[in-house]
Design an enzyme around this catalytic site. Structure first.
Site, PDB file in Angstrom:
ATOM      1  N   SER A 256       0.833  -1.165  -0.031  1.00  0.00           N
ATOM      2  CA  SER A 256      -0.175  -0.006   0.009  1.00  0.00           C
ATOM      3  C   SER A 256       1.027   1.350  -0.065  1.00  0.00           C
ATOM      4  O   SER A 256       2.156   1.267   0.145  1.00  0.00           O
ATOM      5  CB  SER A 256      -0.910   0.087   1.159  1.00  0.00           C
ATOM      6  OG  SER A 256      -0.233   0.039   2.318  1.00  0.00           O
ATOM      7  N   LYS A 257       0.176   2.329   0.027  1.00  0.00           N
ATOM      8  CA  LYS A 257       0.803   3.683   0.048  1.00  0.00           C
ATOM      9  C   LYS A 257       1.870   3.861   1.053  1.00  0.00           C
ATOM     10  O   LYS A 257       2.969   4.328   1.142  1.00  0.00           O
ATOM     11  CB  LYS A 257      -0.111   4.772   0.094  1.00  0.00           C
ATOM     12  CG  LYS A 257      -0.696   5.300  -1.119  1.00  0.00           C
ATOM     13  CD  LYS A 257       0.516   6.098  -2.278  1.00  0.00           C
ATOM     14  CE  LYS A 257      -0.140   6.512  -3.604  1.00  0.00           C
ATOM     15  NZ  LYS A 257       0.921   7.165  -4.251  1.00  0.00           N
ATOM     16  N   ARG A 258       1.576   3.258   2.176  1.00  0.00           N
ATOM     17  CA  ARG A 258       2.498   3.328   3.440  1.00  0.00           C
ATOM     18  C   ARG A 258       3.830   2.761   3.099  1.00  0.00           C
ATOM     19  O   ARG A 258       4.945   2.892   3.948  1.00  0.00           O
ATOM     20  CB  ARG A 258       1.990   2.905   4.519  1.00  0.00           C
ATOM     21  CG  ARG A 258       1.738   1.437   4.735  1.00  0.00           C
ATOM     22  CD  ARG A 258       0.995   1.279   5.974  1.00  0.00           C
ATOM     23  NE  ARG A 258       0.573  -0.158   6.207  1.00  0.00           N
ATOM     24  CZ  ARG A 258       1.356  -0.940   6.635  1.00  0.00           C
ATOM     25  NH1 ARG A 258       2.410  -0.880   7.286  1.00  0.00           N
ATOM     26  NH2 ARG A 258       1.010  -2.301   6.836  1.00  0.00           N
TER      27      ARG A 258
END
Length: 477
Positions: A256-258
């Protein structure tokens, strides 16, 4: 696989965001499978989610695929015999197909309100049961349904699942996966706005577009028994299925984006080469012996969907950077200069393009990503570059260094023409004259000229800096 079977596969993204790494890998595996089997690769845009689908997302998906070099044989922009390739342009077809199911009693209108359905989910949660539609409207007679329709009630249409038995997914990667029909529910196939749901539209389109193999992420595995039951309800033979594993971050959580960039186009902006991305994405869940670097032709030749692993793939940024560095090294200086030019011109405006080309050529083998050219090249463009304290302490604080640097300046001032070959001779000649090791000249010179303990070969650095700049920096010590 029969040699006579015309292979047709598709990538069918929902345009609700950018093309992410997982989607790019799905597209790539389908593309490789099609190319390896002299088949057809179709791009279909599943844009029936009217609240989230956007034209910008469609463009982002197309741009991402084009950057990776994944071209489609049928689909948007190129057309094809089985279009249209946007699902919102196929609504009449879905209506015809759902009417067939309604007529045969294999689907029914459901008038349950959102509040009723929410209450059903709440009760199921209290009982610690999976949320499942209670089939209330399944029991409605045709006459009762017609009465509610005439009264103006807006229904959804649900598929009437068999209440018993087992549906088996024959998966090319995982083998047979069995699902008990009783744990499934009568799922919605047409929403209240008249648009089809994913499972229904995918079955209709895959059949009409003559898809032979569906290769997709294993997050779709739970959808597959529902789709197989739809195929059976229509009296059709399902395509073959292959569900590829999810991509995880190094913390074993779903990517994911993290974890960093997940959009393919972001990697372009970060300085990755498309062929490096294709190579790396292909290796996320698949491999051939111990080989790490594959050209596209090699991927086409060696890729086998049956060899895709069952376990999740781990996205390793360090490995991607290493791979990208190999492709940068193997690229022409002209290409890397052209990619690096916008970054350098933004950071150091007004610099001569020919000089930029020489700088990039000097640093090319040290780049992991194109954007690193800006910090790595600072001393080529700015005279007020930072002097690394380690370089100063290690190489410039010794008492004998001042004389060495002074004599090096004298030697280089007489070097004509100022070429790499003559610069090397000047350094080596000075080492002989002073009876010191060559490193005792190179290391302080590097520290003074670049501010660093590491750089490209010092003779290349001096040649690119040029005589005047080099002598000025040596004199400043």
């Amino acid at each position: 696989m029969s040699n006579q079977e015309a292979i047709r596969v598709r990538f069918a993204p929902s345009p609700t965001g950018y093309l992410h790494i997982g989607g790019a890998r799905t597209a790539l595996y389908n593309w490789l499978f099609a190319k390896a089997n002299k088949g057809t690769f179709i791009l279909r845009i599943e844009d029936t989610d009217r609240t989230r689908s956007t034209e910008e997302a469609v463009k982002a998906i197309l741009d991402g695929l084009e950057w990776l070099g994944i071209n489609w044989d049928e689909g948007p922009d190129v057309g094809g015999e089985f279009g249209p390739y946007f699902q919102t342009e196929r609504l009449k077809t879905y209506t015809e197909w759902v009417n067939k199911l309604l007529k045969e009693g294999k689907a029914y209108h459901c008038f349950c309100t959102p509040e009723e359905l929410a209450e059903q989910r709440r009760v199921a949660a209290e009982k610690k049961e999976a949320p499942k539609y209670n089939a209330k409207c399944r029991k409605l007679s045709k006459a009762d349904a017609e009465k509610q329709l005439k009264a103006g009630k807006v229904p959804v249409i649900r598929f009437r699942l068999p209440e018993k038995g087992v549906t088996t997914v024959h998966d090319l990667i995982r083998g047979d996966v069995n699902f008990a029909n009783e744990v499934l529910d009568d799922f919605v196939i047409i929403k209240s706005d008249g648009f089809p749901t994913y499972n229904f539209a995918a079955v209709v389109d895959d059949n009409l577009m003559r898809i032979t193999h569906v290769i997709r992420g294993d997050d779709h595995l739970s959808n597959t028994p529902r789709q197989i039951l739809l195929y059976q309800a229509f009296g059709l033979t399902p395509p073959k299925f292959a569900h590829i594993p999810m991509i995880m971050g190094q913390d074993k959580a779903r990517l994911s984006k993290r974890h960093g960039a997940t959009s393919v186009i972001e990697y372009k902006d970060l300085g990755y080469l498309p062929e490096a991305m294709v190579n790396y994405i292909a290796r996320l869940g698949w491999g051939f012996k111990d080989q790490e670097i594959f050209s596209k032709d090699e991927l086409i030749e060696k890729f086998k969907v049956e060899k895709v692993q069952k376990t999740s793939a781990i996205f390793d940024f360090d490995k991607l950077k290493w791979l990208n560095a190999q492709y940068i090294k193997g690229s022409s200086a002209e290409r890397i200069t052209s990619l690096a030019m916008p970054f350098i011109e933004k950071a150091y405006p007004g610099v001569d393009k020919a000089y930029i080309s020489r700088v990039v050529k000097c640093l090319q083998d040290r780049l992991k990503v194109i954007t690193e050219i800006v910090p790595l090249s600072e001393y080529f463009f700015r005279d007020d570059y930072r002097l690394d304290p380690e370089a100063k302490e290690k190489y410039l604080d010794k008492p004998e260094v001042k004389e060495i640097i002074s004599k090096l300046g004298e030697k280089l001032s007489k070097t004509t023409p100022f070429t790499r070959e003559n610069i090397e001779k000047a350094f080596k000649g000075l080492a002989e004259e002073l009876t010191v090791k060559l490193g005792e000249i190179i290391h302080p010179a590097r520290a003074l000229l670049t501010g660093r303990t590491e750089s490209p070969g010092i003779y290349d650095v001096v040649e690119v800096l040029g005589k005047d700049r080099t002598l000025n920096r040596l004199k400043s010590f």
